[in-house]
Design a protein around this motif. Structure first.
Motif, PDB file in Angstrom:
ATOM      1  N   ARG A   1      -2.790  17.237   9.502  1.00 38.97           N
ATOM      2  CA  ARG A   1      -1.805  16.265   9.030  1.00 38.97           C
ATOM      3  C   ARG A   1      -2.344  15.507   7.813  1.00 38.97           C
ATOM      4  NH1 ARG A   1      -1.228  14.278  13.482  1.00 38.97           N
ATOM      5  NH2 ARG A   1       0.485  15.611  14.171  1.00 38.97           N
ATOM      6  N   LEU A   2      -3.607  15.161   7.829  1.00 46.11           N
ATOM      7  CA  LEU A   2      -4.212  14.471   6.692  1.00 46.11           C
ATOM      8  C   LEU A   2      -4.249  15.378   5.468  1.00 46.11           C
ATOM      9  CD1 LEU A   2      -5.669  12.049   5.491  1.00 46.11           C
ATOM     10  CD2 LEU A   2      -7.807  12.913   6.467  1.00 46.11           C
ATOM     11  N   ARG A   3      -4.562  16.659   5.678  1.00 48.18           N
ATOM     12  CA  ARG A   3      -4.578  17.603   4.559  1.00 48.18           C
ATOM     13  C   ARG A   3      -3.189  17.787   3.975  1.00 48.18           C
ATOM     14  NH1 ARG A   3      -6.228  22.778   6.478  1.00 48.18           N
ATOM     15  NH2 ARG A   3      -6.432  22.067   8.610  1.00 48.18           N
ATOM     16  N   PHE A   4      -2.168  17.785   4.829  1.00 48.88           N
ATOM     17  CA  PHE A   4      -0.795  17.908   4.335  1.00 48.88           C
ATOM     18  C   PHE A   4      -0.404  16.700   3.497  1.00 48.88           C
ATOM     19  CE2 PHE A   4       3.802  17.248   4.912  1.00 48.88           C
ATOM     20  CZ  PHE A   4       4.268  18.430   4.373  1.00 48.88           C
ATOM     21  N   GLN A   5      -0.823  15.530   3.924  1.00 52.56           N
ATOM     22  CA  GLN A   5      -0.528  14.325   3.151  1.00 52.56           C
ATOM     23  C   GLN A   5      -1.249  14.341   1.806  1.00 52.56           C
ATOM     24  OE1 GLN A   5      -1.629  11.139   5.775  1.00 52.56           O
ATOM     25  NE2 GLN A   5       0.080  11.479   7.191  1.00 52.56           N
ATOM     26  N   LEU A   6      -2.491  14.818   1.801  1.00 52.49           N
ATOM     27  CA  LEU A   6      -3.217  14.923   0.543  1.00 52.49           C
ATOM     28  C   LEU A   6      -2.553  15.932  -0.389  1.00 52.49           C
ATOM     29  CD1 LEU A   6      -6.940  14.870   1.764  1.00 52.49           C
ATOM     30  CD2 LEU A   6      -5.739  13.097   0.478  1.00 52.49           C
TER      31      LEU A   6
ATOM     32  N   PHE B   1       2.938  23.118   8.839  1.00 50.24           N
ATOM     33  CA  PHE B   1       1.579  23.042   8.291  1.00 50.24           C
ATOM     34  C   PHE B   1       0.554  22.873   9.408  1.00 50.24           C
ATOM     35  CE2 PHE B   1      -1.999  21.316   5.996  1.00 50.24           C
ATOM     36  CZ  PHE B   1      -1.931  21.951   4.760  1.00 50.24           C
ATOM     37  N   THR B   2       0.891  22.077  10.414  1.00 47.68           N
ATOM     38  CA  THR B   2      -0.056  21.787  11.499  1.00 47.68           C
ATOM     39  C   THR B   2       0.086  22.718  12.686  1.00 47.68           C
ATOM     40  OG1 THR B   2       1.511  20.180  12.443  1.00 47.68           O
ATOM     41  CG2 THR B   2      -0.107  19.357  10.847  1.00 47.68           C
ATOM     42  N   ASP B   3       1.071  23.624  12.666  1.00 47.11           N
ATOM     43  CA  ASP B   3       1.314  24.498  13.815  1.00 47.11           C
ATOM     44  C   ASP B   3       0.128  25.439  14.021  1.00 47.11           C
ATOM     45  OD1 ASP B   3       2.560  25.764  15.924  1.00 47.11           O
ATOM     46  OD2 ASP B   3       3.575  27.210  14.633  1.00 47.11           O
ATOM     47  N   GLY B   4      -0.424  25.447  15.232  1.00 42.16           N
ATOM     48  CA  GLY B   4      -1.510  26.354  15.571  1.00 42.16           C
ATOM     49  C   GLY B   4      -2.879  25.935  15.092  1.00 42.16           C
TER      50      GLY B   4
ATOM     51  N   GLU C   1      -4.746  16.386  13.711  1.00 41.61           N
ATOM     52  CA  GLU C   1      -4.922  15.188  12.895  1.00 41.61           C
ATOM     53  C   GLU C   1      -5.514  15.548  11.529  1.00 41.61           C
ATOM     54  OE1 GLU C   1      -4.318  11.352  12.019  1.00 41.61           O
ATOM     55  OE2 GLU C   1      -3.773  12.342  13.908  1.00 41.61           O
ATOM     56  N   ASN C   2      -6.478  16.466  11.540  1.00 41.19           N
ATOM     57  CA  ASN C   2      -7.067  16.928  10.284  1.00 41.19           C
ATOM     58  C   ASN C   2      -6.033  17.646   9.427  1.00 41.19           C
ATOM     59  OD1 ASN C   2      -8.431  19.219   8.636  1.00 41.19           O
ATOM     60  ND2 ASN C   2     -10.126  17.832   9.068  1.00 41.19           N
TER      61      ASN C   2
END
Length: 723
Positions: free
Chosen positions: A40-45, A29-32, A37-38
């Protein structure tokens, strides 16, 4: 050479490279991303909201299946009681050779059946019996396969034995499952079951053991679930039923038939001699459309979840449901895809959360985040409508933008809290009107409200005209339902609406009847006009009718008509105030996902187009720029099947295999090497690769062998390659 002889010893060579780290879903999800940090937060949401939706969906499934599953459990319980009491009247209620059978009609939404059968199996194992076997037609093509599958699941079905009983028990153990070469017969199952009931205490595998006795009946039933009855071979099913009927006095067997079409399937598949061995009871589940309506009501038509979908996305998901599979599970997966795409592709989706969390997140925004807010189309339209001084502040001060963003978020959350209750009220008022001008289902009205100003449509005008002709009883009943809908979780504005509606209902109830004097006056006028109509000629009749028409037009309205028009006008003002489309609200992009093309592309796959694109542009799928070709040329580094495919596009309806092979040799020839330099020499490796590629192309359905010419193949496609 020191390690050339194996007899001298073993030598370990440690790898020089480190182990490749296994990537998690969050890493993908955060690759590229520009701001990990943003992301990662969106993935948690995303995970948090999807978990909440899953729990809500599970509650919906449980509530909808509760009635039918309880009926099934009651039927199986009665069957067990009848089996245990057969010595005192079993034959009087059911013949000894009859097998209790529940015919469960689930509908054509086959992908959803697994959820129902899984719930049924879990309930049976918890409260009725640990011996539950669930079989499918694709696993039971022959009688031996069916017997083996049933015995494996029944004899290994979650039975907990006391240690002392397990040591003393003789005969067939739970570990004696049907293996290769094992003689699968119900006689073995019968011996195993009787031995198990004599010397063991059967307990539920999910419960702690207790010394007070068994958690199940003395002789728990053996339940066999046929998930897809229509797909079974009739002869296999008939033989299995006949064999089981011979052991029904020793084995308390119970069948559950999963039927997708009609109960007449049983009569079609089983002759009377076999169906007479079954004691069948029919169970009908709720329709999949009712299930979908409940899911949409709980997941979409609510302000509980911050994430929303646009009208186009909702139409795509409902269209796939109605015209493809009738699967509610696939609809939920489509909703999950939209949720994932929204959080993955929208950087500002960090604000797609609860109101307090979103306001706290805005306070921590950086200058880059503020710039992203100002670049939203809805915010750009909002800035253009402001005064020049306010525009300067919004474009120059980050702190001012944050304050305005917080206010807009509060307004948007308030908009959602008022939108859905008013939408339900409008649906209650219009769903019973003739011809359903605003749709019979609330999802249809929801789409209309999401896409445009609903009050500007002709359907809405027609609905309002029909509401102005409602009888008093119908209007009072509809308003009372609206009050019931608005009362749970009322906001300040909705409290005012409820107060107004209650006041209108009270006024309507006071207008029970017109006064007797008014009624008598109207009767006298009608009688006098009737007498005048009887004693006149054609000219005077026409004149009298014109006067009566003008009198009715200028006639004063009754108190009920005045109050009814006032009520409809008030409801119309509520619609115009609270049912504005989401695009009219600033910051709507934070909560709404509107890319219907992406959802359609992922869920409505086009295999032929995808295969042709992969064969035409292998560099896109293999992520290798070396395979990229320009101007219609064919790269020799491309896979063989891609080369063969591009060469076959240059041919007509019939393709000469020898010419095709020569063209392949020409394309794959090494640099500076003439493919015809060595006459009579054939590269066997390339020849084999060519044959394999042609076979793969035939398997994909692009070519086929033909009897017209033995050395030719027929082309099954036409036109150039599609991209």
């Amino acid at each position: 050479m020191a390690t050339s002889s194996v007899s001298k010893g073993c030598f370990v060579f440690k790898p020089t490279s480190k182990k490749r780290k296994t990537l998690s879903a969050e890493d993908y999800f955060t690759d590229g991303s520009e701001n990990p940090e943003n992301s990662r937060l969106r993935f948690q949401l995303f995970q948090s909201q999807w978990q909440d939706m899953k729990e809500e969906v599970q509650m919906v499934h449980d509530d909808l299946n509760k009635k039918i599953l309880d009926s099934l459990l009651e039927f199986i319980g009665k069957s067990v009681a009848s089996f245990q009491s057969r010595a005192v009247g079993w034959e009087s209620r059911m013949r000894a050779s009859e097998i209790p059978t529940a015919a469960l009609v689930l509908g054509v939404n086959v992908p959803d059946h697994d959820v129902t059968f899984q719930s049924l199996s879990d309930l049976l194992r918890e409260s009725v019996s640990p011996f539950v076997a669930s079989v499918q037609a694709k696993e039971c093509g022959a009688l031996q396969h069916l017997m083996k599958k049933v015995m494996q699941q029944l004899m290994g079905g979650g039975v907990a034995l006391d240690e002392d009983d397990a040591e003393e028990q003789s005969g067939y153990q739970i570990s004696d499952l049907p293996r290769k070469g094992f003689n699968c017969s119900l006689g073995i199952l019968c011996d195993w079951y009787q031995n198990l009931n004599k010397k063991s205490c059967i307990k539920s595998p999910g419960k702690k053991r207790s010394s007070s006795g068994s958690d199940f009946p003395k002789k728990p039933p053996l339940v066999v679930i046929f998930k897809d009855l229509e797909a079974f071979c009739p002869q296999v099913l008939q033989d299995f039923i006949v064999i089981c009927s011979q052991y029904i006095q020793q084995l308390p067997l119970v069948f559950v038939f999963g039927i997708a079409t009609s109960p007449s399937t049983i009569q079609r598949m089983l002759p009377h001699s076999v169906s007479s061995l079954l004691c069948i009871e029919l169970f009908q589940s709720l329709s999949c459309t009712q299930h979908l309506a409940t899911v949409i009501d709980k997941l979409v038509l609510t302000s509980k979840f911050p994430f929303k979908i646009s009208g186009k996305v909702l139409k795509v998901l409902v269209g796939i449901f109605l015209y493809h599979d009738f699967s509610v599970c696939n609809f939920i997966r489509g909703l999950q895809l939209a949720l994932f795409e929204h959080f993955f592709g929208q950087p500002l989706s960090v604000l797609c959360c609860e109101e307090e969390e979103a306001l706290a997140q805005v306070r921590q925004f950086s200058h880059e985040d503020v710039e992203k807010i100002l670049q939203l189309p809805s915010i750009m339209r909002y800035v253009e409508k402001q005064e020049p001084q306010e525009q300067v502040k919004l474009l120059t001060s980050d702190d001012h933008v944050k304050v305005v963003t917080q206010n807009l978020l509060k307004d948007l959350c308030s908009y959602h809290r008022n939108f859905y209750p008013i939408l339900r009220c409008l649906h209650l008022l219009t769903s019973s009107l003739p011809k359903f001008p605003l749709g019979k289902q609330i999802r249809e009205l929801h789409v209309l409200c999401l896409e445009n100003n609903v009050w500007e449509s002709e359907e809405y005008e027609s609905a309002m005209q029909l509401l102005r002709m409602l009888a008093k009883d119908e209007l009072v009943a509809a308003l009372q339902k609206c009050v019931e809908v608005l009362q749970p979780g009322m906001t300040k504005k909705l409290k005012e609406v409820v107060h107004q509606l209650k006041d209108i209902i009270a006024k309507l109830k006071m207008l029970d009847q017109l006064s007797d004097e008014t009624i008598s006056c109207e009767g006298e006028q009608e009688s006098s006009s009737g007498k005048s109509l009887q004693k006149t000629d054609l000219f005077h009749l026409q004149k009298t009718l014109m006067e009566m028409r003008e009198t009715r037009r200028n006639k004063a309205k009754t108190p009920y008509e005045v109050l009814r028009n006032h009520t409809v006008d008030y409801l119309d003002s509520l619609v115009k105030m609270h049912l504005l489309p989401p695009e009219s609200q600033p910051l709507y992009e934070v909560f709404y996902y509107s890319s219907s093309a992406t959802v359609r592309r992922h869920l409505n796959a086009t295999p032929r187009t995808s295969i042709q694109t992969a064969l035409s542009h292998p560099h896109y799928y293999l992520q290798s720029e070396a395979l990229k070709s320009e101007g219609g040329t064919i790269s020799k580094a491309a896979p063989d099947i891609c080369i063969i495919y591009k060469l076959h596009l240059e041919c007509g309806r019939l393709i000469n295999l020898y010419d095709w092979l020569q063209a392949y040799f020409t394309v794959t020839a090494a640099d500076g090497q003439d493919p015809d330099s060595a006459e009579g020499h054939v590269d066997e490796m390339k020849h084999a690769r060519f044959i394999r590629a042609v076979s793969e192309l035939e398997f994909l359905g692009f070519i086929k062998s033909t009897k017209q010419k033995t050395d030719h193949v027929a082309r099954l496609t036409w036109g150039g390659c599609q991209t």
